[in-house]
Design an enzyme around this catalytic site. Structure first.
Site, PDB file in Angstrom:
ATOM      1  N   GLY A  17      16.916  23.362  65.518  1.00 27.80           N
ATOM      2  CA  GLY A  17      18.116  22.617  65.910  1.00 27.80           C
ATOM      3  C   GLY A  17      18.085  21.193  65.391  1.00 27.80           C
ATOM      4  O   GLY A  17      18.598  20.272  66.030  1.00 27.80           O
ATOM      5  N   ALA A  18      17.533  20.996  64.194  1.00 24.26           N
ATOM      6  CA  ALA A  18      17.362  19.638  63.664  1.00 24.26           C
ATOM      7  C   ALA A  18      18.674  19.039  63.163  1.00 24.26           C
ATOM      8  O   ALA A  18      18.734  17.842  62.878  1.00 24.26           O
ATOM      9  CB  ALA A  18      16.316  19.628  62.553  1.00 24.26           C
ATOM     10  N   ASN A  39      13.296  22.969  69.847  1.00 21.18           N
ATOM     11  CA  ASN A  39      14.309  22.029  70.347  1.00 21.18           C
ATOM     12  C   ASN A  39      15.670  22.693  70.546  1.00 21.18           C
ATOM     13  O   ASN A  39      16.442  22.279  71.404  1.00 21.18           O
ATOM     14  CB  ASN A  39      14.413  20.859  69.350  1.00 21.18           C
ATOM     15  CG  ASN A  39      15.641  20.005  69.588  1.00 21.18           C
ATOM     16  OD1 ASN A  39      15.706  19.249  70.555  1.00 21.18           O
ATOM     17  ND2 ASN A  39      16.646  20.132  68.721  1.00 21.18           N
ATOM     18  N   SER A  50      13.691  19.969  80.039  1.00 18.59           N
ATOM     19  CA  SER A  50      14.685  19.021  80.575  1.00 18.59           C
ATOM     20  C   SER A  50      14.250  18.650  81.988  1.00 18.59           C
ATOM     21  O   SER A  50      13.567  19.448  82.652  1.00 18.59           O
ATOM     22  CB  SER A  50      16.063  19.690  80.632  1.00 18.59           C
ATOM     23  OG  SER A  50      16.963  18.908  81.419  1.00 18.59           O
ATOM     24  N   TYR A  77      21.415  27.073  82.667  1.00 20.13           N
ATOM     25  CA  TYR A  77      20.653  26.162  81.798  1.00 20.13           C
ATOM     26  C   TYR A  77      19.358  25.730  82.487  1.00 20.13           C
ATOM     27  O   TYR A  77      18.260  25.816  81.907  1.00 20.13           O
ATOM     28  CB  TYR A  77      21.533  24.961  81.476  1.00 20.13           C
ATOM     29  CG  TYR A  77      20.847  23.855  80.706  1.00 20.13           C
ATOM     30  CD1 TYR A  77      20.619  23.979  79.337  1.00 20.13           C
ATOM     31  CD2 TYR A  77      20.439  22.683  81.344  1.00 20.13           C
ATOM     32  CE1 TYR A  77      20.004  22.963  78.629  1.00 20.13           C
ATOM     33  CE2 TYR A  77      19.823  21.671  80.639  1.00 20.13           C
ATOM     34  CZ  TYR A  77      19.599  21.802  79.282  1.00 20.13           C
ATOM     35  OH  TYR A  77      18.986  20.801  78.584  1.00 20.13           O
ATOM     36  N   ALA A  78      19.473  25.262  83.738  1.00 19.59           N
ATOM     37  CA  ALA A  78      18.299  24.760  84.462  1.00 19.59           C
ATOM     38  C   ALA A  78      17.274  25.876  84.661  1.00 19.59           C
ATOM     39  O   ALA A  78      16.058  25.643  84.583  1.00 19.59           O
ATOM     40  CB  ALA A  78      18.726  24.177  85.807  1.00 19.59           C
ATOM     41  N   LYS A 102      15.303  26.226  81.570  1.00 18.60           N
ATOM     42  CA  LYS A 102      14.382  25.102  81.334  1.00 18.60           C
ATOM     43  C   LYS A 102      13.169  25.211  82.259  1.00 18.60           C
ATOM     44  O   LYS A 102      12.050  24.868  81.865  1.00 18.60           O
ATOM     45  CB  LYS A 102      15.122  23.775  81.497  1.00 18.60           C
ATOM     46  CG  LYS A 102      16.174  23.539  80.395  1.00 18.60           C
ATOM     47  CD  LYS A 102      15.559  23.576  79.005  1.00 18.60           C
ATOM     48  CE  LYS A 102      16.548  23.239  77.904  1.00 18.60           C
ATOM     49  NZ  LYS A 102      15.925  23.257  76.566  1.00 18.60           N
ATOM     50  N   ILE A 154      20.173  11.739  77.350  1.00 15.23           N
ATOM     51  CA  ILE A 154      19.977  11.158  76.022  1.00 15.23           C
ATOM     52  C   ILE A 154      21.342  10.808  75.437  1.00 15.23           C
ATOM     53  O   ILE A 154      22.258  11.644  75.431  1.00 15.23           O
ATOM     54  CB  ILE A 154      19.229  12.154  75.098  1.00 15.23           C
ATOM     55  CG1 ILE A 154      17.888  12.571  75.722  1.00 15.23           C
ATOM     56  CG2 ILE A 154      19.048  11.560  73.699  1.00 15.23           C
ATOM     57  CD1 ILE A 154      16.908  11.455  75.990  1.00 15.23           C
TER      58      ILE A 154
HETATM   59  N1  LIG Z   1      21.330  15.873  75.565  1.00  9.45           N
HETATM   60  C1  LIG Z   1      20.556  15.600  76.590  1.00  9.45           C
HETATM   61  O1  LIG Z   1      20.781  14.618  77.324  1.00  9.45           O
HETATM   62  C2  LIG Z   1      19.364  16.485  76.879  1.00  9.45           C
HETATM   63  C3  LIG Z   1      18.616  16.242  78.041  1.00  9.45           C
HETATM   64  C4  LIG Z   1      17.508  17.034  78.313  1.00  9.45           C
HETATM   65  C5  LIG Z   1      17.143  18.034  77.433  1.00  9.45           C
HETATM   66  N2  LIG Z   1      17.878  18.268  76.318  1.00  9.45           N
HETATM   67  C6  LIG Z   1      17.420  19.325  75.402  1.00  9.45           C
HETATM   68  O2  LIG Z   1      17.241  18.761  74.117  1.00  9.45           O
HETATM   69  C7  LIG Z   1      17.444  19.760  73.108  1.00  9.45           C
HETATM   70  C8  LIG Z   1      18.450  19.275  72.078  1.00  9.45           C
HETATM   71  O3  LIG Z   1      19.667  19.000  72.727  1.00  9.45           O
HETATM   72  P1  LIG Z   1      20.850  18.158  72.045  1.00  9.45           P
HETATM   73  O4  LIG Z   1      21.481  17.365  73.126  1.00  9.45           O
HETATM   74  O5  LIG Z   1      20.378  17.489  70.824  1.00  9.45           O
HETATM   75  O6  LIG Z   1      21.867  19.345  71.705  1.00  9.45           O
HETATM   76  P2  LIG Z   1      22.638  19.706  70.338  1.00  9.45           P
HETATM   77  O7  LIG Z   1      23.024  18.485  69.609  1.00  9.45           O
HETATM   78  O8  LIG Z   1      23.699  20.681  70.733  1.00  9.45           O
HETATM   79  O9  LIG Z   1      21.514  20.465  69.501  1.00  9.45           O
HETATM   80  C9  LIG Z   1      21.060  21.745  69.849  1.00  9.45           C
HETATM   81  C10 LIG Z   1      20.870  22.567  68.599  1.00  9.45           C
HETATM   82  O10 LIG Z   1      20.458  23.893  68.977  1.00  9.45           O
HETATM   83  C11 LIG Z   1      20.835  24.751  67.936  1.00  9.45           C
HETATM   84  N3  LIG Z   1      21.087  26.124  68.394  1.00  9.45           N
HETATM   85  C12 LIG Z   1      21.838  26.531  69.455  1.00  9.45           C
HETATM   86  N4  LIG Z   1      21.888  27.881  69.487  1.00  9.45           N
HETATM   87  C13 LIG Z   1      21.151  28.333  68.425  1.00  9.45           C
HETATM   88  C14 LIG Z   1      20.835  29.617  67.909  1.00  9.45           C
HETATM   89  N5  LIG Z   1      21.276  30.759  68.481  1.00  9.45           N
HETATM   90  N6  LIG Z   1      20.060  29.704  66.794  1.00  9.45           N
HETATM   91  C15 LIG Z   1      19.621  28.582  66.194  1.00  9.45           C
HETATM   92  N7  LIG Z   1      19.894  27.330  66.620  1.00  9.45           N
HETATM   93  C16 LIG Z   1      20.649  27.213  67.721  1.00  9.45           C
HETATM   94  C17 LIG Z   1      22.127  24.204  67.349  1.00  9.45           C
HETATM   95  O11 LIG Z   1      22.025  24.389  65.941  1.00  9.45           O
HETATM   96  P3  LIG Z   1      23.320  24.422  64.963  1.00  9.45           P
HETATM   97  O12 LIG Z   1      24.133  23.218  65.343  1.00  9.45           O
HETATM   98  O13 LIG Z   1      22.716  24.345  63.599  1.00  9.45           O
HETATM   99  O14 LIG Z   1      24.045  25.699  65.228  1.00  9.45           O
HETATM  100  C18 LIG Z   1      22.150  22.737  67.780  1.00  9.45           C
HETATM  101  O15 LIG Z   1      22.151  21.849  66.697  1.00  9.45           O
HETATM  102  C19 LIG Z   1      17.861  21.012  73.863  1.00  9.45           C
HETATM  103  O16 LIG Z   1      16.721  21.824  74.104  1.00  9.45           O
HETATM  104  C20 LIG Z   1      18.397  20.466  75.180  1.00  9.45           C
HETATM  105  O17 LIG Z   1      18.339  21.416  76.211  1.00  9.45           O
HETATM  106  C21 LIG Z   1      18.993  17.525  76.034  1.00  9.45           C
END
Ligand SMILES: NC(=O)c1ccc[n+]([C@@H]2O[C@H](COP(=O)([O-])OP(=O)(O)OC[C@H]3O[C@@H](n4cnc5c(N)ncnc54)[C@H](OP(=O)(O)O)[C@@H]3O)[C@@H](O)[C@H]2O)c1
Length: 246
Positions: free
Chosen positions: A16-17, A85, A137, A150-151, A154, A183
């Site tokens: 998910g980079a 990620n 998370s 989701y929770a 996690k 974040i």
């Molecule tokens: N945002 C927050 O405040 C927060 C807080 C705590 C934890 N987190 C955790 O941090 C991590 C990143 O979150 P983020 O906020 O950066 O979210 P994000 O921007 O939506 O990034 C998540 C990525 O996961 C990839 N993904 C989803 N389904 C997939 C699949 N079936 N196969 C391959 N890739 C897949 C997507 O890739 P594509 O776009 O290429 O499809 C997406 O870019 C997650 O684990 C999230 O639970 C986030």
């Protein structure tokens, strides 16, 4: 002087980079000298731009598809560090959550973490070393309204991390989790002003986290500085979880 953390020569796969936090993690690994493989599914353009910026490479797979996952590992192995990620963050009250919603979240956030970790660790075993970091998370220990599925995933990856540390340690592979709080991402202040304000008021460090804050924790856990740390959950939340919950 030699930098304290130098990951030169380490190959790091970040799933998910092309997303918000994944790109911050990738930038911090690249800054530490690692060679980054930026995985994406739909976000090919952001992942490619990121890879160009940090002189890494990209790889594509739907991580819920076992064939695509195995093909990706076959193409890119060996890697020294895996950062799980990728995840979906669907918001839906439990009473409205369908079996299909539940399955999609569990497939992406939990089942793919199990399958990818297993596939990557198998390639690490011959070298008798490796590091797996899973982004969990703070919701893995404290659910928010509408985030039940989701929770739940996690919480499950936190247990998977401990179990994986227990079983993979004998092969020299360390497994840890990083649990971010809220974040920041572009537009969040406009889209959710009350949530951001509440977070700032609650966080002892009075700010949202950045993708790089999460990346710094991952780099530390992947580095030799953490060589005796496995099975742990590093909470990166500006101190929000210091509050009593009652
Ligand atoms: N945002 C927050 O405040 C927060 C807080 C705590 C934890 N987190 C955790 O941090 C991590 C990143 O979150 P983020 O906020 O950066 O979210 P994000 O921007 O939506 O990034 C998540 C990525 O996961 C990839 N993904 C989803 N389904 C997939 C699949 N079936 N196969 C391959 N890739 C897949 C997507 O890739 P594509 O776009 O290429 O499809 C997406 O870019 C997650 O684990 C999230 O639970 C986030």
């Amino acid at each position: 002087m030699t930098p304290v953390i130098n990951l030169n020569g380490q190959r790091v796969l970040i799933t998910g980079a092309g997303g918000n936090i994944g790109s911050g993690i990738a930038r911090r690994f690249a800054a530490a000298g690692a060679e980054v493989i930026a995985h994406h599914h739909h976000s090919a353009a952001p992942a490619k731009a990121l890879a160009e910026e940090i002189r890494g490479t990209t790889t594509k797979a739907d991580l819920t598809d076992p064939l695509q996952l195995q093909r990706m590992i076959h193409e890119i192995a060996p890697v020294d560090v895996l950062v799980n990620n990728a995840a979906v963050q669907t918001v839906r009250p439990l009473k409205d959550t369908t079996a299909e919603d539940w399955r999609e979240i569990v497939d992406t956030n939990l089942n793919a973490v199990f399958a990818l970790t297993q596939a990557v660790v198998r390639t690490m075993i011959p070298n008798a070393r490796g590091s797996v970091i899973t982004i969990a998370s703070i919701e893995g220990t404290h659910p928010a309204e509408g985030h039940a599925a989701y929770a739940t995933t996690k919480a499950a990856v936190l247990m998977h991390t401990k179990a994986a540390a227990l079983e993979y340690g004998r092969f020299g592979v360390r497994c840890n989790a990083v649990s971010p709080g809220l974040i920041g991402r572009p537009g969040i202040e406009e889209q959710w002003p009350e949530g951001v304000a509440r977070w700032r008021a609650a966080a002892p460090l009075h700010r949202l986290g950045t993708p790089e804050d999460v990346g710094n924790a991952c780099v530390f856990l992947a580095s030799p500085l953490a060589e005796w740390i496995t099975g742990q959950n590093l909470v990166v939340d500006g101190g929000v979880s210091t509050h009593p919950t009652w």
